[in-house]
Enzyme design. Structure first.
Site, PDB file in Angstrom:
ATOM      1  N   SER A 135     -15.071 -12.076 -35.149  1.00 39.59           N
ATOM      2  CA  SER A 135     -15.056 -11.671 -36.558  1.00 39.59           C
ATOM      3  C   SER A 135     -15.873 -10.389 -36.722  1.00 39.59           C
ATOM      4  O   SER A 135     -16.699 -10.046 -35.865  1.00 39.59           O
ATOM      5  CB  SER A 135     -15.694 -12.794 -37.390  1.00 39.59           C
ATOM      6  N   TYR A 148     -21.590 -19.528 -39.463  1.00 36.51           N
ATOM      7  CA  TYR A 148     -20.351 -18.878 -39.017  1.00 36.51           C
ATOM      8  C   TYR A 148     -20.668 -17.621 -38.205  1.00 36.51           C
ATOM      9  O   TYR A 148     -20.155 -17.430 -37.096  1.00 36.51           O
ATOM     10  CB  TYR A 148     -19.530 -18.539 -40.260  1.00 36.51           C
TER      11      TYR A 148
HETATM   12  P1  NAD Z   1      -7.033 -20.512 -41.564  1.00 34.77           P
HETATM   13  O1  NAD Z   1      -8.038 -21.417 -42.183  1.00 34.77           O
HETATM   14  O2  NAD Z   1      -5.768 -20.267 -42.288  1.00 34.77           O
HETATM   15  O3  NAD Z   1      -6.642 -21.002 -40.103  1.00 34.77           O
HETATM   16  C1  NAD Z   1      -7.527 -21.706 -39.264  1.00 34.77           C
HETATM   17  C2  NAD Z   1      -6.698 -22.687 -38.453  1.00 34.77           C
HETATM   18  O4  NAD Z   1      -7.589 -23.362 -37.552  1.00 34.77           O
HETATM   19  C3  NAD Z   1      -6.038 -23.763 -39.333  1.00 34.77           C
HETATM   20  O5  NAD Z   1      -4.701 -23.945 -38.963  1.00 34.77           O
HETATM   21  C4  NAD Z   1      -6.882 -24.991 -39.056  1.00 34.77           C
HETATM   22  O6  NAD Z   1      -6.191 -26.219 -39.198  1.00 34.77           O
HETATM   23  C5  NAD Z   1      -7.284 -24.749 -37.596  1.00 34.77           C
HETATM   24  N1  NAD Z   1      -8.438 -25.558 -37.225  1.00 34.77           N
HETATM   25  C6  NAD Z   1      -9.566 -25.802 -37.934  1.00 34.77           C
HETATM   26  N2  NAD Z   1     -10.363 -26.633 -37.272  1.00 34.77           N
HETATM   27  C7  NAD Z   1      -9.723 -26.942 -36.097  1.00 34.77           C
HETATM   28  C8  NAD Z   1     -10.040 -27.764 -34.984  1.00 34.77           C
HETATM   29  N3  NAD Z   1     -11.176 -28.470 -34.931  1.00 34.77           N
HETATM   30  N4  NAD Z   1      -9.161 -27.824 -33.965  1.00 34.77           N
HETATM   31  C9  NAD Z   1      -8.002 -27.116 -34.024  1.00 34.77           C
HETATM   32  N5  NAD Z   1      -7.631 -26.351 -35.049  1.00 34.77           N
HETATM   33  C10 NAD Z   1      -8.497 -26.265 -36.074  1.00 34.77           C
HETATM   34  O7  NAD Z   1      -7.816 -19.132 -41.349  1.00 34.77           O
HETATM   35  P2  NAD Z   1      -7.483 -17.860 -40.418  1.00 34.77           P
HETATM   36  O8  NAD Z   1      -7.957 -16.665 -41.119  1.00 34.77           O
HETATM   37  O9  NAD Z   1      -6.082 -17.879 -39.925  1.00 34.77           O
HETATM   38  O10 NAD Z   1      -8.492 -18.137 -39.218  1.00 34.77           O
HETATM   39  C11 NAD Z   1      -8.158 -17.879 -37.873  1.00 34.77           C
HETATM   40  C12 NAD Z   1      -9.367 -17.360 -37.129  1.00 34.77           C
HETATM   41  O11 NAD Z   1      -9.704 -16.060 -37.632  1.00 34.77           O
HETATM   42  C13 NAD Z   1     -10.631 -18.202 -37.282  1.00 34.77           C
HETATM   43  O12 NAD Z   1     -11.301 -18.269 -36.054  1.00 34.77           O
HETATM   44  C14 NAD Z   1     -11.452 -17.418 -38.279  1.00 34.77           C
HETATM   45  O13 NAD Z   1     -12.833 -17.689 -38.144  1.00 34.77           O
HETATM   46  C15 NAD Z   1     -11.092 -16.003 -37.890  1.00 34.77           C
HETATM   47  N6  NAD Z   1     -11.341 -14.993 -38.908  1.00 34.77           N
HETATM   48  C16 NAD Z   1     -10.768 -15.076 -40.138  1.00 34.77           C
HETATM   49  C17 NAD Z   1     -11.024 -14.092 -41.077  1.00 34.77           C
HETATM   50  C18 NAD Z   1     -10.400 -14.119 -42.454  1.00 34.77           C
HETATM   51  O14 NAD Z   1     -10.848 -13.352 -43.332  1.00 34.77           O
HETATM   52  N7  NAD Z   1      -9.386 -14.908 -42.720  1.00 34.77           N
HETATM   53  C19 NAD Z   1     -11.865 -13.028 -40.740  1.00 34.77           C
HETATM   54  C20 NAD Z   1     -12.428 -12.974 -39.479  1.00 34.77           C
HETATM   55  C21 NAD Z   1     -12.160 -13.962 -38.563  1.00 34.77           C
END
Ligand code: NAD
Length: 256
Positions: A135, A148
């Site tokens: 991130s 986080y």
């Molecule tokens: P999201 O919440 O839509 O997707 C996260 C996915 O991870 C979901 O499908 C959820 O069910 C799954 N998940 C959660 N806990 C889990 C577990 N214990 N085992 C397996 N799957 C699990 O959000 P996103 O933005 O698609 O997140 C994806 C990645 O990107 C994450 O690692 C998040 O930290 C990172 N990220 C997101 C952002 C943002 O702004 N959206 C920014 C930086 C990094």
């Protein structure tokens, strides 16, 4: 010719958001894709739609990793790629964060990434790839997301060490570092069936206009394209690195 023809890639957290877009793009580029998540109905439906395989995998559970990898190998005979994408976010100031909450975030984001590398790398084909999802908060602080941010910093450490240890087998390990991306994590309205996704995206663009140099929130499809670059041969001499994808947010501040 697809960029991932003949390759088998596991994507965690693939039922929605960035993982969903990675699964869709990788499949379109010729990969066999194993979608892993805890959202079974969504994951199953997506896998069916794109012609992939779904496995239930809570990334914090060692035994479930073993069984997910066994399923992938039984279905496709090999594993060439892993995208450690699953993650969770909790908001709290550090002094108000209960230990349970801190450990919950560590368990999914950090332990999940570690178990993914440890379970998949030994059976991965030489020349494979691992993309860890860190991130913006892996490289900068952000108030109210201490647990986080700590796990995302840790993911960069894991990425660099794994890159060094796996390089002799030609396995490359890199990290993506997204800024704000329009998924349920940054835009909970996406989970509201009555919300209009275009309206919520526009509202978010408005919010980020003053914060991010490119003037909008990122799209999960854009992160998927970076993950594709790091998973295919276009990045054949790249390993051990964090790749920021944030619309210029981390570049600095502007006073004009
Ligand atoms: P999201 O919440 O839509 O997707 C996260 C996915 O991870 C979901 O499908 C959820 O069910 C799954 N998940 C959660 N806990 C889990 C577990 N214990 N085992 C397996 N799957 C699990 O959000 P996103 O933005 O698609 O997140 C994806 C990645 O990107 C994450 O690692 C998040 O930290 C990172 N990220 C997101 C952002 C943002 O702004 N959206 C920014 C930086 C990094």
């Amino acid at each position: 010719m697809g960029k991932l023809d003949g390759r088998v890639v596991i994507v965690t957290g693939a039922a929605r958001g960035q993982g969903e877009q990675e699964a869709r793009l990788f499949r379109a580029e010729g990969a066999e894709v194993v979608l892993a998540d805890v959202l079974d109905d969504q994951g199953e439906a997506l896998a069916k739609e794109i012609g992939a395989r779904y496995v239930h995998l809570d990334v914090g559970e060692e035994e479930q990793w073993r069984s997910a990898v066994a399923t992938a190998r039984e279905a496709y005979g090999r594993v060439d790629g892993l995208v450690n994408n699953a993650g969770i976010l909790r908001f709290n100031s550090l002094v108000d964060t209960p230990l349970d909450e801190f450990m919950q975030v560590v368990r999914v984001n950090q332990v999940g990434c570690f178990l993914g590398i440890r379970t998949v790398a030994p059976v991965m084909e030489d020349g494979g790839t691992i993309v860890n999802t860190a991130s913006y908060t892996a490289l900068a602080g952000m108030a109210a997301v201490g647990a986080y941010a700590a796990t995302k910093h840790a993911i960069l450490g894991l990425t660099r060490v794994a890159a060094l240890e796996l390089a002799r087998r030609g396995i490359r390990v890199n990290a993506v570092c997204p800024g704000a991306v329009d998924t349920a994590m940054s835009n909970p309205a996406r989970l509201d069936p009555d919300a209009d996704p275009r309206e919520t995206a526009e509202a978010l663009d408005e919010l980020y206009r003053g914060l991010v140099p490119l003037g909008r929130i990122g799209r999960p499809e854009e992160v998927a394209r970076l993950a594709l670059f790091l998973t295919c041969d276009d990045s054949s001499y790249v390993t051990g690195q964090p790749f920021v994808i944030d619309g210029g947010w981390l570049a600095g501040v502007s006073i004009v």
